[in-house]
Design an enzyme around this catalytic site. Structure first.
Site, PDB file in Angstrom:
ATOM      1  N   LYS A 164       0.817  -1.214   0.000  1.00  0.00           N
ATOM      2  CA  LYS A 164       0.000   0.000   0.000  1.00  0.00           C
ATOM      3  C   LYS A 164       0.846   1.257   0.000  1.00  0.00           C
ATOM      4  CE  LYS A 164      -3.949  -2.273   1.981  1.00  0.00           C
ATOM      5  NZ  LYS A 164      -4.885  -2.344   3.107  1.00  0.00           N
ATOM      6  N   GLU A 224      -1.785   6.006   8.703  1.00  0.00           N
ATOM      7  CA  GLU A 224      -2.485   6.897   7.782  1.00  0.00           C
ATOM      8  C   GLU A 224      -3.185   7.945   8.627  1.00  0.00           C
ATOM      9  OE1 GLU A 224      -4.071   4.313   4.122  1.00  0.00           O
ATOM     10  OE2 GLU A 224      -5.642   5.521   5.038  1.00  0.00           O
ATOM     11  N   ARG A 269      -9.266  -7.055  -7.282  1.00  0.00           N
ATOM     12  CA  ARG A 269     -10.116  -8.247  -7.324  1.00  0.00           C
ATOM     13  C   ARG A 269     -11.552  -7.826  -7.592  1.00  0.00           C
ATOM     14  NH1 ARG A 269     -12.510  -6.968  -2.291  1.00  0.00           N
ATOM     15  NH2 ARG A 269     -11.016  -6.414  -0.708  1.00  0.00           N
TER      16      ARG A 269
END
Lengths: 497, 164
Positions: free
Chosen positions: A113, A199, A291
């Site tokens: 990420k 984050e 996905r």
């Protein structure tokens, strides 16, 4: 086109992929663990093979061995399990099997990420603020300084994406170490990698993802966005499309931005570019989900595109059958996730046998599930037992249709979150479309009912009591052992009532 | 003929009830001098009744084994039901044995023997369906025994902890 596809997944998504295969004239092979034999995908597939491996659907070798034994030419990973593992895509290729998903190279780039955030920020897009480094067990002492620099609240995330690991919020320095330790332990447990990163938390916020489809010939299109801001105990539970938090102008620029970001990674097959939209309407890129997503029926209801079928066609090398100009996104769709969790017992897991089942019917209503009457809800898998999706021409009508859909659905024998979903749909914030990630709906209502309603409930309770007493008397006369409440009536009798 | 006292939604009702059909699918319930017809469809079925018609109003219902809660479209309601002919009422909570409400794997034990706990304190973390489920103390007291350890697999109703 492929002749036979092995589905490396279970439950509702395996059932969904079996349907897509059948509609394309492709044979489907499913896997099952012994606990799962009564699930619908096992019954509906052309072939079913017992997956007898200690780590089940995470065991690449066992899955590839079976795929070769049954002569499959491709593998669809569904979502979760191995869907976002580039190593699995590589192993498939090495065994001469086509992996239905993005290239291993793209998956590798977006699974990290921090890497994805770096690439997107370097290209000039706004991302969520993130820590420059990731942290393992031995680097705990470095975290407070990084945290202080970024400021609270913070979100602790695993460096490795995939498999729905919930994010962990921290709102103060005191709790930081405990939360980081827990996140590292869980990440190690799930991915074999303990590293986490920070984050900056944005509240209130909206979680919005743009569905994209790309082929091997350079065509890349979007199919609109979905909002998934309503999250309960780590599960998104009510999602919709289009996102009510966006104006049409914002929506268009979000779609354009998602396509540009996907191009940075040479994206092919189906994926979702995810953003946080803050209170001022700014987009912050967070990650790419490489996905098919649980909530894909929303997009299918609005676009008429069968996303699983497109995934299979793209993997087989065919060009997209649709172009951006020919896509029309119509009306509004809402999807509710039905979970085997008890809203009145702190959302505890509720496995067991479904003794009675009634699914909704009516126009523009879709059910994706793996259960049926007398099916067993296994203890070892996640609690999603079905998805209910409703479509209508506008949002208000769609809410009404979804409410009816929820009321029509009856699953008896286990506890589900359906009553809680109903409470969310009738909340003021949902109805006027102003909710965000901080929506807080309590499972217990304080709505007062007229006294006649309580009188009816009293009559029902009294009737149940009388019926139970009668059953009890009947039971005393026969030696027959009945299940459920009659046994309970006997226990009450023994306690001296 | 039964006379049942029911408390629900903060109201006390006295319901006089009698069966009005031989196969047990119809009743007459009297509350405050007014009679209401009750139809219990499918009376011969195994397992709990799942719907009923009171007057002309259908109710889909879900209730727990001990008739302490009743769920209908308006939500879940706590109820108290008592046969007025017997003076005995059950105590609110049984003994201090904390049992597994679902099968699963013991992930963590959060208390020690001899520890003082308050009602609703988390005692055990039980893992099932890829989730951690906290099992909480039913009442305040002292932990007198712990019957499980991390890694144990338990079936439903296994005694986990005793609080006295």
């Amino acid at each position: 086109m492929f002749k036979k596809i092995l589905i490396a997944n279970r439950g509702e998504i395996a059932t969904r992929i079996v349907h897509a295969c059948r509609s394309m004239g492709i044979l489907s092979v499913v896997l099952y663990e012994s606990e799962d034999i009564s699930s619908l995908h096992v019954r509906l597939a052309d072939e079913c093979v017992l997956l007898d491996a200690p780590d089940g659907f995470l065991n690449m070798e066992a899955i590839i061995r079976i795929a070769r034994q049954v002569n499959a030419d491709a593998i669809h990973p569904g979502y979760g399990f191995l869907a976002e593992e580039p190593e699995f895509a590589q192993a498939c290729a090495a065994a001469g099997l086509v992996f239905i998903g993005p290239s291993a190279d793209t998956m590798e780039q977006v699974r990290s990420k921090i890497n994805a955030l770096y690439v997107v920020a370097a290209a000039g897009f706004t991302t969520v603020e993130y820590s420059e480094f990731s942290y393992g067990h031995d680097e705990l002492s470095d975290i407070p300084q990084a945290a202080a620099k970024m400021g609270f609240p913070l979100v602790i995330k695993s460096c490795r994406g995939g498999r729905g690991l919930g994010e962990r919020w921290v709102d103060s320095a005191e709790k930081l170490e405990t939360v980081v330790r827990n996140a590292q332990a869980q990440s190690l447990d799930r991915y074999g990698d303990q590293r986490v990163y920070l984050e900056k938390g944005i509240l209130p916020a909206h979680q919005v993802g743009v569905q994209i489809l790309g082929d091997k010939h350079g065509n890349l299109i979007h199919l609109g966005e979905r909002e998934g801001s309503i999250i309960s105990r780590g599960n998104k539970i009510v999602e919709e499309s289009p996102a009510p938090c966006l104006s049409d102008e914002q929506r268009q620029s979000l779609h354009a931005e998602a396509l540009e970001i996907a191009r940075l990674f040479n994206y092919e097959n189906a994926g979702t570019v995810e953003f946080i939209v803050d209170a001022d309407g700014n987009f912050h890129f967070t990650e790419i989900k490489s996905r098919i997503q649980v909530e894909h029926p929303l997009t299918e209801m609005r676009s008429g595109v069968d996303l699983i079928r497109e995934q299979i066609r793209i993997a087989a090398g065919e060009p997209l059958a649709i172009s951006q100009d020919t896509i029309t996104l119509r009306g509004h769709a809402i999807m509710c996730r039905v979970l085997a969790r008890d809203p009145w017992a702190e959302f505890m897991a509720a496995p067991g046998e479904l003794t009675r089942v009634r699914f909704p019917c009516g126009a523009q209503v879709r059910v994706d599930t793996y259960v049926y009457c007398n099916a067993e809800i296994p203890l070892i898998y996640e609690p999603l037992i079905g998805k209910l999706t409703a479509w209508d021409r506008d949002r208000t009508s769609c809410i009404g249709r979804m409410e009816t859909t929820l009321q029509d659905t009856k699953l008896i024998g286990i506890q589900t979150n359906i009553a809680y979903l109903q409470r969310i749909l009738e909340s003021a914030e949902f109805c006027d479309g102003t909710y965000s990630t901080d929506l807080d709906v309590q499972p217990f209502g304080d709505r007062r009912q007229p006294i006649e309603h309580y009188r009816d409930l009293a009559i029902i309770a009294a009737t149940l009591y009388v019926k139970r007493n009668q059953a009890h008397t009947k039971n005393e006369m026969s030696t027959q052992r009945n299940g459920g409440w009659k046994q309970s009536a006997r226990r009450m009798a023994m306690r001296g009532e | 003929m039964y006379t049942i006292a029911v408390t629900v939604g903060g109201h006390d009702f006295e319901v006089t009830i009698k069966q009005t059909s031989p196969n047990g699918d119809r009743f007459a319930a009297q509350v405050d001098g007014i009679e209401h017809d009750v139809i219990v469809p499918d009376p011969g079925q195994q397992g709990p009744n799942e719907w009923m018609i009171v007057g002309d109003r259908p109710y889909e219902i879900l209730f727990d084994e001990d008739l302490k809660t009743l769920r209908v479209y308006s939500g879940k309601h706590h109820i108290k039901v008592r046969d007025t002919r017997s003076a005995i009422t059950r105590p609110e909570s049984g003994d201090g044995r904390v049992k597994a409400p679902i099968p699963g794997l013991i992930a963590r034990v959060l208390v020690e023997k001899g520890q003082q706990v308050s009602a609703d304190d988390a005692l055990i973390v039980l893992e099932a369906m890829k989730m951690e489920n906290e099992i909480r103390a039913p009442r305040s007291g002292v932990v007198t025994s712990i019957r499980v350890k991390p890694g144990d697999s338990v079936v439903r109703n296994t005694v986990l902890v005793e609080v006295s």
